[in-house]
Scaffold this motif. Structure first.
Motif, PDB file in Angstrom:
ATOM      1  N   LEU A   1       0.812  -1.222   0.000  1.00  0.00           N
ATOM      2  CA  LEU A   1       0.000   0.000   0.000  1.00  0.00           C
ATOM      3  C   LEU A   1       0.840   1.265   0.000  1.00  0.00           C
ATOM      4  CD1 LEU A   1      -2.680  -1.038   2.658  1.00  0.00           C
ATOM      5  CD2 LEU A   1      -2.940  -1.016   0.173  1.00  0.00           C
ATOM      6  N   MET A   2       2.110   1.162  -0.392  1.00  0.00           N
ATOM      7  CA  MET A   2       2.991   2.334  -0.351  1.00  0.00           C
ATOM      8  C   MET A   2       2.457   3.484  -1.203  1.00  0.00           C
ATOM      9  SD  MET A   2       5.433   1.881   1.776  1.00  0.00           S
ATOM     10  CE  MET A   2       6.651   3.128   1.375  1.00  0.00           C
ATOM     11  N   TRP A   3       1.661   3.166  -2.217  1.00  0.00           N
ATOM     12  CA  TRP A   3       1.069   4.214  -3.057  1.00  0.00           C
ATOM     13  C   TRP A   3       0.104   5.106  -2.266  1.00  0.00           C
ATOM     14  CZ3 TRP A   3      -4.164   3.702  -2.910  1.00  0.00           C
ATOM     15  CH2 TRP A   3      -4.669   2.422  -2.652  1.00  0.00           C
ATOM     16  N   ALA A   4      -0.384   4.577  -1.123  1.00  0.00           N
ATOM     17  CA  ALA A   4      -1.406   5.309  -0.362  1.00  0.00           C
ATOM     18  C   ALA A   4      -0.805   6.241   0.694  1.00  0.00           C
ATOM     19  CB  ALA A   4      -2.353   4.323   0.305  1.00  0.00           C
ATOM     20  N   GLY A   5       0.492   6.091   0.987  1.00  0.00           N
ATOM     21  CA  GLY A   5       1.096   6.932   2.012  1.00  0.00           C
ATOM     22  C   GLY A   5       2.397   6.338   2.515  1.00  0.00           C
ATOM     23  N   GLY A   6       3.032   7.055   3.416  1.00  0.00           N
ATOM     24  CA  GLY A   6       4.314   6.609   3.960  1.00  0.00           C
ATOM     25  C   GLY A   6       4.147   5.583   5.073  1.00  0.00           C
ATOM     26  N   GLY A  14      -3.840  -9.623  -7.743  1.00  0.00           N
ATOM     27  CA  GLY A  14      -3.687  -9.605  -6.291  1.00  0.00           C
ATOM     28  C   GLY A  14      -3.239  -8.266  -5.761  1.00  0.00           C
ATOM     29  N   ARG A  15      -3.013  -7.310  -6.655  1.00  0.00           N
ATOM     30  CA  ARG A  15      -2.571  -5.983  -6.228  1.00  0.00           C
ATOM     31  C   ARG A  15      -3.748  -5.168  -5.699  1.00  0.00           C
ATOM     32  NH1 ARG A  15       1.966  -2.180  -8.540  1.00  0.00           N
ATOM     33  NH2 ARG A  15       1.630  -0.582  -6.976  1.00  0.00           N
ATOM     34  N   CYS A  16      -3.580  -4.615  -4.507  1.00  0.00           N
ATOM     35  CA  CYS A  16      -4.632  -3.775  -3.937  1.00  0.00           C
ATOM     36  C   CYS A  16      -4.596  -2.399  -4.601  1.00  0.00           C
ATOM     37  CB  CYS A  16      -4.438  -3.629  -2.430  1.00  0.00           C
ATOM     38  SG  CYS A  16      -5.719  -2.618  -1.662  1.00  0.00           S
ATOM     39  N   VAL A  17      -5.750  -1.953  -5.106  1.00  0.00           N
ATOM     40  CA  VAL A  17      -5.814  -0.656  -5.798  1.00  0.00           C
ATOM     41  C   VAL A  17      -6.820   0.311  -5.162  1.00  0.00           C
ATOM     42  CG1 VAL A  17      -4.973  -1.517  -8.012  1.00  0.00           C
ATOM     43  CG2 VAL A  17      -7.438  -1.586  -7.511  1.00  0.00           C
ATOM     44  N   GLY A  18      -7.504  -0.149  -4.122  1.00  0.00           N
ATOM     45  CA  GLY A  18      -8.438   0.741  -3.442  1.00  0.00           C
ATOM     46  C   GLY A  18      -8.682   0.238  -2.036  1.00  0.00           C
ATOM     47  N   GLY A  43     -21.328   3.779  11.156  1.00  0.00           N
ATOM     48  CA  GLY A  43     -19.978   3.324  10.851  1.00  0.00           C
ATOM     49  C   GLY A  43     -19.253   4.499  10.213  1.00  0.00           C
ATOM     50  N   VAL A  44     -18.059   4.795  10.689  1.00  0.00           N
ATOM     51  CA  VAL A  44     -17.316   5.942  10.179  1.00  0.00           C
ATOM     52  C   VAL A  44     -16.232   5.451   9.208  1.00  0.00           C
ATOM     53  CG1 VAL A  44     -15.870   7.926  10.758  1.00  0.00           C
ATOM     54  CG2 VAL A  44     -17.790   7.288  12.246  1.00  0.00           C
ATOM     55  N   ILE A  45     -16.370   5.882   7.959  1.00  0.00           N
ATOM     56  CA  ILE A  45     -15.455   5.464   6.884  1.00  0.00           C
ATOM     57  C   ILE A  45     -14.295   6.448   6.838  1.00  0.00           C
ATOM     58  CG2 ILE A  45     -15.249   5.041   4.405  1.00  0.00           C
ATOM     59  CD1 ILE A  45     -18.311   4.527   4.387  1.00  0.00           C
ATOM     60  N   TRP A  46     -13.076   5.918   6.761  1.00  0.00           N
ATOM     61  CA  TRP A  46     -11.914   6.816   6.678  1.00  0.00           C
ATOM     62  C   TRP A  46     -10.780   6.137   5.939  1.00  0.00           C
ATOM     63  CZ3 TRP A  46      -7.972   7.313  11.090  1.00  0.00           C
ATOM     64  CH2 TRP A  46      -7.820   6.097  11.750  1.00  0.00           C
ATOM     65  N   GLN A  47      -9.692   6.878   5.764  1.00  0.00           N
ATOM     66  CA  GLN A  47      -8.510   6.380   5.042  1.00  0.00           C
ATOM     67  C   GLN A  47      -8.900   5.829   3.655  1.00  0.00           C
ATOM     68  OE1 GLN A  47      -6.471   3.664   7.733  1.00  0.00           O
ATOM     69  NE2 GLN A  47      -5.740   5.344   9.015  1.00  0.00           N
ATOM     70  N   VAL A  48      -9.834   6.515   3.006  1.00  0.00           N
ATOM     71  CA  VAL A  48     -10.262   6.097   1.658  1.00  0.00           C
ATOM     72  C   VAL A  48      -9.185   6.506   0.653  1.00  0.00           C
ATOM     73  CG1 VAL A  48     -12.033   6.301  -0.116  1.00  0.00           C
ATOM     74  CG2 VAL A  48     -12.664   6.506   2.307  1.00  0.00           C
ATOM     75  N   ALA A  49      -8.762   5.578  -0.166  1.00  0.00           N
ATOM     76  CA  ALA A  49      -7.772   5.918  -1.195  1.00  0.00           C
ATOM     77  C   ALA A  49      -7.860   4.932  -2.352  1.00  0.00           C
ATOM     78  CB  ALA A  49      -6.364   5.910  -0.605  1.00  0.00           C
ATOM     79  N   VAL A  50      -7.601   5.468  -3.536  1.00  0.00           N
ATOM     80  CA  VAL A  50      -7.534   4.668  -4.767  1.00  0.00           C
ATOM     81  C   VAL A  50      -6.155   4.900  -5.381  1.00  0.00           C
ATOM     82  CG1 VAL A  50      -8.480   4.452  -7.108  1.00  0.00           C
ATOM     83  CG2 VAL A  50     -10.015   4.703  -5.147  1.00  0.00           C
ATOM     84  N   HIS A  51      -5.550   3.843  -5.889  1.00  0.00           N
ATOM     85  CA  HIS A  51      -4.237   3.967  -6.533  1.00  0.00           C
ATOM     86  C   HIS A  51      -4.285   5.092  -7.569  1.00  0.00           C
ATOM     87  CE1 HIS A  51      -0.609   3.069  -8.708  1.00  0.00           C
ATOM     88  NE2 HIS A  51      -0.301   2.109  -7.850  1.00  0.00           N
ATOM     89  N   PRO A  52      -3.287   5.987  -7.562  1.00  0.00           N
ATOM     90  CA  PRO A  52      -3.339   7.155  -8.466  1.00  0.00           C
ATOM     91  C   PRO A  52      -3.577   6.798  -9.928  1.00  0.00           C
ATOM     92  CG  PRO A  52      -1.547   7.403  -6.902  1.00  0.00           C
ATOM     93  CD  PRO A  52      -2.125   6.036  -6.662  1.00  0.00           C
ATOM     94  N   VAL A  53      -3.027   5.683 -10.413  1.00  0.00           N
ATOM     95  CA  VAL A  53      -3.197   5.388 -11.848  1.00  0.00           C
ATOM     96  C   VAL A  53      -4.608   4.905 -12.171  1.00  0.00           C
ATOM     97  CG1 VAL A  53      -0.743   4.863 -12.185  1.00  0.00           C
ATOM     98  CG2 VAL A  53      -2.343   2.993 -11.804  1.00  0.00           C
ATOM     99  N   LEU A  54      -5.401   4.578 -11.162  1.00  0.00           N
ATOM    100  CA  LEU A  54      -6.757   4.066 -11.424  1.00  0.00           C
ATOM    101  C   LEU A  54      -7.859   5.016 -10.945  1.00  0.00           C
ATOM    102  CD1 LEU A  54      -6.472   0.231 -10.813  1.00  0.00           C
ATOM    103  CD2 LEU A  54      -6.952   1.405 -12.955  1.00  0.00           C
ATOM    104  N   GLN A  55      -7.462   6.242 -10.557  1.00  0.00           N
ATOM    105  CA  GLN A  55      -8.493   7.186 -10.124  1.00  0.00           C
ATOM    106  C   GLN A  55      -9.362   7.614 -11.309  1.00  0.00           C
ATOM    107  OE1 GLN A  55      -6.589  10.317  -7.827  1.00  0.00           O
ATOM    108  NE2 GLN A  55      -5.770   8.840  -6.367  1.00  0.00           N
TER     109      GLN A  55
END
Ligand SMILES: CC(C)(COP(=O)(O)OP(=O)(O)OC[C@H]1O[C@@H](n2cnc3c(N)ncnc32)[C@H](O)[C@@H]1OP(=O)(O)O)[C@@H](O)C(=O)NCCC(=O)NCCS
Length: 163
Positions: free
Chosen positions: A18-23, A50-54, A67-79
């Protein structure tokens, strides 16, 4: 092009991918959420490779009725391909399955594109609040990031969701 996506719980084994999502600070926070069994869930969307993209975390300890949804992210190349909407719908299904009437999230006031997506999905702003979290610079040093969130809610259609 049609994307075939698999949706399942994120596991600790997925976190290094998940390095694409943050440090590292973000990855540590994701791992901590995955470990909060019962109080939190983490939805991942994967390519056939098997690669996680969202991804999206859901916490059940922030609000009694939501339910509180957070840390939502999509891989930059698939936004902008619909992956973000897919992740949000999967998270909402998990919240509904717990019998909760509301999905809630906080979006930075500086992120109008994400807010527009949430509005399109049926979320409405209910208030703003100050927030802060640890964030990592490119050189690995940590600083306290301060921001203002718009808190948004969506009724999930069950009993008690009209208040
Ligand atoms: C915000 C975020 C999660 C949205 O994910 P996404 O996959 O890009 O969202 P979607 O594709 O479902 O919808 C967003 C856009 O795609 C468009 N879209 C959706 N499906 C589409 C399709 N099949 N074809 C073309 N466009 C499409 C939408 O109209 C919308 O338009 P925009 O690009 O002008 O905003 C993603 O951009 C992201 O990770 N951003 C960085 C982190 C972040 O800001 N997270 C949110 C924290 S609250």
């Amino acid at each position: 092009m049609n994307l075939t996506l698999e949706t399942r719980d994120l596991t600790l084994a997925d976190v290094p991918g998940l390095m694409w999502a943050g440090g590292q600070t973000h990855l540590n926070a994701v791992a901590k959420e995955i470990g909060r069994i019962g109080d939190a869930e983490y939805v991942g969307v994967f390519l056939p490779s098997g690669r996680c993209v969202g991804k999206a975390g859901i916490t059940y300890t922030e609000a009694p009725d939501a339910g509180v949804i957070w840390q939502v992210a999509v891989h930059p190349v698939l936004q902008s391909c619909g992956v973000g909407a897919h992740v949000m719908r999967e998270a909402e299904k998990r919240i509904s399955a717990r019998g909760l009437a509301w999905a809630q999230l906080g979006v930075e006031i500086s992120n109008p594109r994400a807010q527009a997506l949430y509005e399109r999905l049926g979320y409405q702003a209910i208030r703003t609040e100050d927030s802060a979290w640890d964030q990592e610079r490119e050189d690995g040093t940590i600083f306290r990031y301060e921001t203002v969130l718009t808190i948004m809610r969506k009724p999930l259609g069950g009993e008690g969701s009209q208040g």
